[in-house]
Enzyme design. Structure first.
Site, PDB file in Angstrom:
ATOM      1  N   ASP A 199      93.556  43.292  91.497  1.00 16.56           N
ATOM      2  CA  ASP A 199      92.383  44.067  91.904  1.00 16.56           C
ATOM      3  C   ASP A 199      92.779  45.240  92.799  1.00 16.56           C
ATOM      4  O   ASP A 199      93.893  45.286  93.343  1.00 16.56           O
ATOM      5  CB  ASP A 199      91.423  43.119  92.643  1.00 16.56           C
ATOM      6  CG  ASP A 199      89.968  43.521  92.486  1.00 16.56           C
ATOM      7  OD1 ASP A 199      89.705  44.691  92.175  1.00 16.56           O
ATOM      8  OD2 ASP A 199      89.102  42.657  92.702  1.00 16.56           O
ATOM      9  N   ASP A 259      81.750  44.689  87.425  1.00 15.55           N
ATOM     10  CA  ASP A 259      81.249  43.540  88.182  1.00 15.55           C
ATOM     11  C   ASP A 259      79.827  43.191  87.774  1.00 15.55           C
ATOM     12  O   ASP A 259      79.263  42.203  88.245  1.00 15.55           O
ATOM     13  CB  ASP A 259      81.274  43.841  89.686  1.00 15.55           C
ATOM     14  CG  ASP A 259      82.667  43.674  90.266  1.00 15.55           C
ATOM     15  OD1 ASP A 259      83.514  43.059  89.593  1.00 15.55           O
ATOM     16  OD2 ASP A 259      82.899  44.170  91.385  1.00 15.55           O
TER      17      ASP A 259
HETATM   18  C1  GLA Z   1      86.138  42.951  93.212  1.00 14.91           C
HETATM   19  C2  GLA Z   1      86.206  42.488  91.781  1.00 14.91           C
HETATM   20  C3  GLA Z   1      85.443  41.195  91.628  1.00 14.91           C
HETATM   21  C4  GLA Z   1      85.988  40.147  92.559  1.00 14.91           C
HETATM   22  C5  GLA Z   1      85.990  40.666  93.987  1.00 14.91           C
HETATM   23  C6  GLA Z   1      86.693  39.724  94.913  1.00 14.91           C
HETATM   24  O1  GLA Z   1      84.872  43.333  93.562  1.00 14.91           O
HETATM   25  O2  GLA Z   1      85.730  43.478  90.920  1.00 14.91           O
HETATM   26  O3  GLA Z   1      85.468  40.736  90.296  1.00 14.91           O
HETATM   27  O4  GLA Z   1      87.284  39.797  92.149  1.00 14.91           O
HETATM   28  O5  GLA Z   1      86.619  41.936  94.078  1.00 14.91           O
HETATM   29  O6  GLA Z   1      86.712  40.200  96.206  1.00 14.91           O
END
Ligand code: GLA
Length: 708
Positions: A446, A511
């Site tokens: 990420d 997300d």
């Molecule tokens: C980001 C990602 C999510 C999740 C969060 C965790 O927002 O896009 O899918 O993994 O971080 O903190």
């Protein structure tokens, strides 16, 4: 050196024109020219007039248009050395050519610069790759400001399909008239970004999924970029992409070279689907992009929305039980497993398993996942550090910053300066150590904040280096752990580009798992990126990011268009939901080989509220089609869907795999084929089509076609 040279793929021709010692130009890029003689007659045919009130010589758009030759658009190269050498007149030195490759070398002795331009045309798909490099062959430093890869397009192109977005609303599109002036987009966020992603399509007005002449462009770079699509005063049209360089970012010393990222481009005379398939097939065929390491794309369960930071052994084990019972194949432990990570404000950088949550490390959980027949995956955000972390307390100087200035945090975190050796080695060592210690098959990588004040510890701009070191980090980890699959995530789909796909196998698309939003997002994604790398997860209703409620059928069928996974807390499912989802996962597994390897298409529909997409096998013997009614149909009787991608003379069994359980009061009597298989030829399906029933908003019909 020939005056004309042709690059050729199966279906197209690109003609490169060399005029004396100037930088060559592309004079044709389009449908294949089969019977041509490129001789002096062609020279005469294309020679342009000299208009009044212009320069007395013709100035054409070359592969690097130069201000010093009288080009008045955006020059391909901008830079300066000791206030001199601020413009160029390159002389062609050498051109190596075969029918798929062209290497051009030019030198400007006055400016002390050497230019290389490389073009490669993929024979099978017609995808063109172009990149440039510039070398300082003088003894003074050369301060590079902008170095754009330039491609001309046919001047009949007068419409742009541009890409935009934001967090939870990625890959959305907009049509723009392109008749005069410049269309400029700039991304300064230090990652591919959500808002100014380097994708573009230009074409003849009204180009659609199945019709129209167009060119697609994808700039393969996970950092800053600039797009400039210009209509010039002589009527020429060009598309330029460059890495957006901040002041002083690239200064070339003697014999130093800067390489542009690659621009990938595809031409289609039959609409967007052909373009998408060229890109998809190219990515699948090319050895440069890393391949899936398992036979099938495993169905995911990801813990984020189910538990957020609240990790307890009991809940996680229960999730493992329920996930495996559903038929899920990979269990991914998202954020929250490392020291101090009880919320988003602390812990990033301290990549040690949190002994409070996992007193015996991760093995008890991993073993449990494995006994249930699943693979284990884990989340990292290695490029970041929270201000509340041991790493930051010990090494506040390891972050990108401008000394003396206060820097805004983003999600309470800073970005680690990867060009700092010690910091780079620390991150590599930490990630590597976890991957060595535990049996991990998958990493969700990420990156959750934009760069701001991206200065290294000498105070110099370091976005370019940051991106290069990020690739290097992934490359090293790929090499050391060849069986691990990596996912590129950046607050959802903020880092989705061809270059990152050389090191990762999947993109976390967004997300947002609200299916209505997902249709916009996933459709936009599909223009350049193939469906098997599109992370698409089933989420809860109401969706956490929108609070919109939606049916289970709409949610799961929407996720089945890509690489299926689950974000929903599977402990809160009712027995009936569990039963239904089990069946859907079985259905998905039955067709995933087709979904992940076939040619994706989007159908042109009259109703703008109707999205229809499908995947057809390479031999065209089989296809699946999603008919998705997003909001109410525009007319009382909907249209017939016509599928132009099957074999005309083959008869297909049309079988409804899934439809909404209940249809509303909207429809008095449904269409007969929904209840009974019918058999139709590919030609009838293309020319006449099948009549849709009156569908409710947010509902999907899934159809299977198989040659009889
Ligand atoms: C980001 C990602 C999510 C999740 C969060 C965790 O927002 O896009 O899918 O993994 O971080 O903190």
């Amino acid at each position: 050196m020939n005056e004309f040279n042709a690059l050729e793929s199966k279906n197209l021709t690109i003609i490169i024109h060399t005029n004396g010692t100037e930088i060559p130009s592309i004079i044709y890029w389009g449908k294949k020219i089969n019977n041509s003689i490129f001789d002096s007659n062609l020279s005469l045919a294309i020679k342009r007039p000299i208009p009044q009130a212009f320069l007395d010589e013709d100035v054409k758009v070359s592969l690097l248009p130069e201000e010093g030759r009288g080009f008045y658009g955006n020059p391909g190269l901008k830079g300066v050395s000791c206030r001199k050498s601020w413009t160029t007149q390159f002389q062609l030195q050498d051109m190596k050519f075969d029918s798929q490759n062209c290497n051009i070398k030019c030198i400007d002795k006055t400016a002390s610069l050497e230019l290389l331009i490389n073009l490669q045309l993929d024979y099978e798909t017609g995808v063109l790759q172009i990149s440039n490099s510039i070398k300082n062959i003088g003894s003074n430093e050369y301060d590079l400001h902008d170095f754009a890869v330039t491609l001309p397009v046919d001047r009949s192109s007068n419409e742009l399909l541009s890409f935009k977005g934001r967090w939870i609303h990625e890959f959305t599109t907009e049509r723009i008239n392109w008749n005069f002036g410049s269309y400029v987009r700039e991304n300064r966020k230090g990652r591919t970004s959500h808002d100014n992603i380097p994708y573009l399509v230009v074409g003849n007005k009204g180009f659609s999924e199945s019709k129209g002449e167009l060119y697609g462009f994808h700039f393969a770079w996970s950092g800053n970029n600039r797009l400039n699509a210009s209509v010039l005063s002589d009527g020429s049209k060009i598309v330029q992409f460059s890495e957006l360089l901040l002041p002083g970012e690239i200064v070339l010393g003697k014999n130093e070279t800067y390489h542009t990222p690659k621009l990938y481009a595809a031409y289609s005379s039959e609409g967007l689907n052909v373009m998408s398939n060229s890109f998809h097939t190219f990515l699948r065929n090319s050895d440069e992009f890393i391949k899936f390491k398992r036979k099938d794309r495993l169905v995911h369960f990801n813990t984020w929305e189910a538990v957020y930071f609240d990790h307890t052994a009991k809940t996680l084990n229960d999730l493992v039980d329920k996930a495996s019972d559903l038929g899920i194949e990979r269990f991914i432990l998202d954020d929250g497993w490392f020291n101090g990570r009880n919320g988003e404000k602390a812990g990033l950088g301290d990549w040690y398993v949190d002994k409070n949550k996992y007193p015996q490390g991760l093995n008890p959980l991993i073993n449990y996942v494995q006994t249930k027949g699943m693979e284990f995956g884990i989340w990292f955000e290695p490029e970041m550090v929270n201000s509340d972390s041991d790493l930051f307390r010990n090494h506040p100087d390891w972050v990108l910053q401008v000394s003396g200035y206060k820097q805004p945090l983003g999600r309470y975190q800073y970005v680690i300066d990867l060009s700092n050796n010690e910091a780079f080695n620390y991150i590599f060592e930490r990630v590597d150590c976890i991957l060595e210690e535990y049996e991990i098959g998958y990493v969700k990588w990420d990156m959750n904040r934009d760069l701001c004040q991206p200065g290294n510890n000498c105070g110099i701009v370091s976005v370019h280096s940051q991106v290069k070191y990020f690739y290097r980090l992934l490359k090293l980890l790929n090499k050391k752990h060849p069986d691990i699959e990596f996912e590129s995530c950046a607050s959802g789909g903020g880092r989705a580009d061809f270059e990152v796909l050389k090191y990762t196998n999947r993109i976390w698309t967004s997300d947002c798992n609200d299916p209505l939003e997902r249709h916009l997002i996933q459709k936009g994604f599909s223009y350049f990126l193939p469906q098997e790398i599109m992370g698409a997860h089933f989420g809860p209703s109401p969706a956490h990011t929108t609070m919109r409620e939606s049916s289970l059928q709409f949610r799961i069928l929407t996720s089945m268009i890509g690489h299926l996974g689950f974000e929903q807390n599977v402990l809160t499912l009712s027995d009936n939901e569990r039963k239904q989802l089990k069946e859907y996962i079985k259905l998905y597994k039955k067709y995933r080989n087709l979904i992940h390897n076939g040619d994706f298409f989007r159908l042109d529909t009259d109703d703008t509220n109707l999205n229809a997409y499908g995947v057809v096998s390479k031999d065209k013997n089989e296809a699946v089609l999603w008919i998705c009614q997003l909001v109410l149909p525009e007319f009382q009787i909907p249209e017939k869907v016509r599928i132009p991608y099957l074999n005309n003379n083959v008869e297909y069994i049309v079988n409804v795999l899934d439809k909404p359980e209940n249809m509303s009061f909207n429809m008095k009597k449904t269409t007969d084929w929904l209840a009974k298989n019918i058999e139709l030829t590919g030609e009838i399906l293309e020319k006449i089509g099948i009549q849709l029933p009156v569908m409710d908003p947010e509902s999907i019909i899934l159809i299977h076609f198989v040659a009889n």
